[in-house]
Design an enzyme around this catalytic site. Structure first.
Site, short mmCIF file in Angstrom:
data_model
loop_
_atom_site.label_atom_id
_atom_site.label_comp_id
_atom_site.label_asym_id
_atom_site.label_seq_id
_atom_site.Cartn_x
_atom_site.Cartn_y
_atom_site.Cartn_z
N ASN A 197 0.81 -1.22 0.00
CA ASN A 197 0.00 0.00 0.00
C ASN A 197 0.85 1.27 0.00
OD1 ASN A 197 0.44 -1.26 2.64
ND2 ASN A 197 -0.44 0.61 3.47
N HIS A 228 -4.53 -4.47 11.04
CA HIS A 228 -4.92 -5.06 9.75
C HIS A 228 -5.69 -6.38 9.90
CE1 HIS A 228 -2.51 -1.93 8.03
NE2 HIS A 228 -1.40 -2.39 8.54
N HIS A 238 3.33 -5.29 11.04
CA HIS A 238 4.73 -5.03 11.38
C HIS A 238 5.17 -5.89 12.56
CE1 HIS A 238 3.96 -0.91 9.35
NE2 HIS A 238 4.08 -1.89 8.49
#
Ligand SMILES: [Fe+2]
Length: 587
Positions: free
Chosen positions: A290, A382, A411
């Site tokens: 993204n 997410h 992450h």
């Protein structure tokens, strides 16, 4: 048998023997050896973050020695390699000229500098020359106070007629103005076949350009990969200028009046220099994340990603840099686009179906897929964000028995038990998230099953596609959007920066090792390590059709491979090793 073939054969046997020693050193009770996926599914394990490691993630400054331009205008810089679809060709890319940033910028003329590569199998002697193409791109923000950018000249040359498994030496540049680079070298991949693989494949995600990114890349270089997979979110150029290198968790919250999310394109040039010590000698295969979208005027997106990287799109018949495939020895890699149409009715899906159908598993037993946002993710960040993509594509990957899936975006690190449609399944892929490259957004630490941390369904909106969130319909989380404990499909999760190394041993065994950054400067014990084991007889692409319609999250009782299957697989592998050993003796 030629001497090189004998050597290659011996090395393959030595690798297999080393793997066997490791495998035989462990049993179902563990015993300190390396586990295999045949021992799974494993009870979920969480290793929480030492909070002191969450700091120190600011961006490296533009005048940092690893980001500064060190050549004069016409000399090549940001030199990088990428595989073509097979080992007989290789992409060489570089940049010449000076990028401009300011209110008024004038694009350079790409035809003003030639794109030449001299190459050969002996250092200093270049028997072949190949010319290529060059281009520029601009990133335009015609808004008050924002800066426009136009790139240096970006060169791409595809070398052809290379021999597999061979070291080549090369220079690139424009000889007419005496601007050829220093000499670099690379090694081509082995030919497709079940007995030869790249030695080590590094997998990196969400790298960025911070001090943590530096540690990651230093660590990767120390692990000496033959190939790099970069699973999206490369530079974080779109986080730099507006945040002053300090990071902002919510752009629209921090800059409510910004006319457009401005990116600072010189970060891409800095990243190209930062990566050059690795990418000028080891091919790197990228896929978009993204942070590569980078919208500019007139709805233009992905300009930097599309222009800077050569990928085997035509060679793999996708004709799109957003998704493509390639072979590296006995492994077929499929890179998928999550930020372009992934629906069953779309061109990517048609291409994927065709690509999977054309894979010859006797030549490339391993099929590895990679894309940016994970389908299986138990972190709060997410969570279920790309559920729509999963519902469109998962059945096809399962039908063709894709072995491993690599993702980034989150992450942190997470390795899943084999799973299909949220159901533990011995023939499902091993999903692994390595979005822990070290970017400015810091490591993710919260899990969706932590008390009070279950996101609302629209907290994690994808930057492409819709929302397909559904509550689980059965199992321990029945009726709920989140689990109340680590889900059974999540085998191991840890909030640390790092990278992974995949070492394919033979047609059924591959060693996966996750390396934590904090271990880079001491005795490097693996953060996570497992043999991923294929079971081609149990999990045949052609004998187990997937007729299940795509559906929402479901649960069922775990299914583990029987001890008979484990034993027979290990015995078969041992037998094949003995045959290989015997074969080399009688020649
Ligand atoms: Fe991302």
């Amino acid at each position: 048998m030629k001497a090189r073939e004998v050597l290659t054969h011996f090395m393959a046997i030595a690798q297999a023997a080393a793997a066997m020693m490791a495998v035989m050193g462990q049993g179902s009770g563990g015993g300190g050896g390396i586990p295999t996926t045949l021992d799974g599914p494993f009870d979920p394990v969480t290793r929480r973050l030492d909070p002191s490691l969450r700091s120190g993630s600011n961006d490296l400054p533009m005048d940092h020695p690893r980001l500064k331009k060190n050549v004069t205008s016409s000399f090549p810089e940001q030199i990088s390699l990428a595989l073509s679809a097979d080992p007989s060709s290789m992409w060489v890319s570089w940049v010449t000229g000076d990028a401009q940033i300011g209110k008024n910028v004038t694009p350079l003329d790409p035809s003003s500098v030639a794109s030449e590569v001299w190459y050969g199998t002996k250092s200093g002697k270049y028997a072949s020359q190949q010319d290529g193409k060059s281009t520029v791109y601009s990133q335009l923000y015609p808004f008050e106070g924002l800066l426009n950018y136009t790139s240096g000249i970006i060169h791409h040359v595809r070398l052809e007629g290379l021999e597999p498994g061979m070291t080549y030496y090369f220079k690139c540049g424009d000889s007419s103005v005496q601007a050829m680079s220093d000499e670099y070298s690379f090694k081509t991949m082995p030919s497709p076949g079940p007995n030869a693989y790249p030695s080590r494949i590094a997998v990196i995600g969400d790298l960025g350009l911070t001090s943590n990114s530096s540690t990651t890349i230093n660590h990767v270089i120390k692990n000496d990969p033959a190939l790099v997979l970069m699973v999206g979110d490369l530079t974080y150029a779109n986080q730099y200028l507006t945040t002053g290198g300090q990071g902002a968790s919510c752009f629209s919250c921090s800059f409510p009046n910004a006319p457009i999310r401005e990116t600072y394109q010189p970060r891409w040039d800095g990243w190209g220099r930062f990566m050059e010590p690795l990418t000028s000698r080891v091919p790197m295969m990228v896929i978009e994340g993204n942070h590569e979208i980078e919208p500019q005027v007139d709805g233009i997106t992905f300009q930097s990603y599309l222009t800077r990287f050569a990928v085997p799109s035509e060679e793999s018949r996708s004709n799109s840099s957003f998704y493509y495939s390639f072979n590296a020895g006995g492994a077929h890699f499929i890179m998928l686009g999550a930020y372009v149409d992934y629906n069953i009715t779309g061109t990517q899906y048609s291409w994927l179906m065709d690509d999977l159908h054309r894979v010859n598993r006797s030549l490339t037993p391993w099929v590895v897929a990679a894309w940016h946002p994970p389908w299986y993710n138990s972190y709060n960040s997410h969570y279920q964000e790309f559920e729509c993509m999963r519902q469109e594509m998962e059945a096809l990957l399962y039908q063709y028995k894709v072995d491993i899936v690599f993702n980034g975006h989150v992450h942190a690190y997470e390795r899943m038990n084999r799973v299909y449609n949220y159901t533990l399944d011995p023939c499902g892929p091993v999903y692994i998230t390595v979005g822990d490259g070290g970017n400015i957004e810091k490591v993710d630490v919260d899990f969706a099953d932590d008390p009070g941390k279950c996101p609302k369904p629209d907290d994690n909106k994808p930057e492409f596609g819709g929302l397909c969130h559904l509550n689980f319909t059965s199992g321990p989380a029945k009726g709920n959007f989140c689990w109340s404990k680590q889900p059974e499909w999540s085998a191991y999760r840890e909030s640390s920066f790092g990278h992974g190394i995949l070492e394919v041993v033979n047609s059924t065994y591959a060693l996966w090792t996750w390396h934590r950054n904090q271990d880079a400067y001491k005795e490097d014990t693996p953060g996570d390590q497992i043999f991923i084991v294929r079971q081609p007889k149990l999990c045949s692409p052609t004998t187990k059709e997937t007729s299940d319609p795509p559906q929402g999250a479901q649960e069922s009782e775990p299914t583990s491979p029987s001890s008979t299957v484990i034993l027979s697989s290990k015995m078969m592998w041992l037998m094949s090793l003995l045959v290989a050993l015997f074969g080399i003796v009688v020649r």
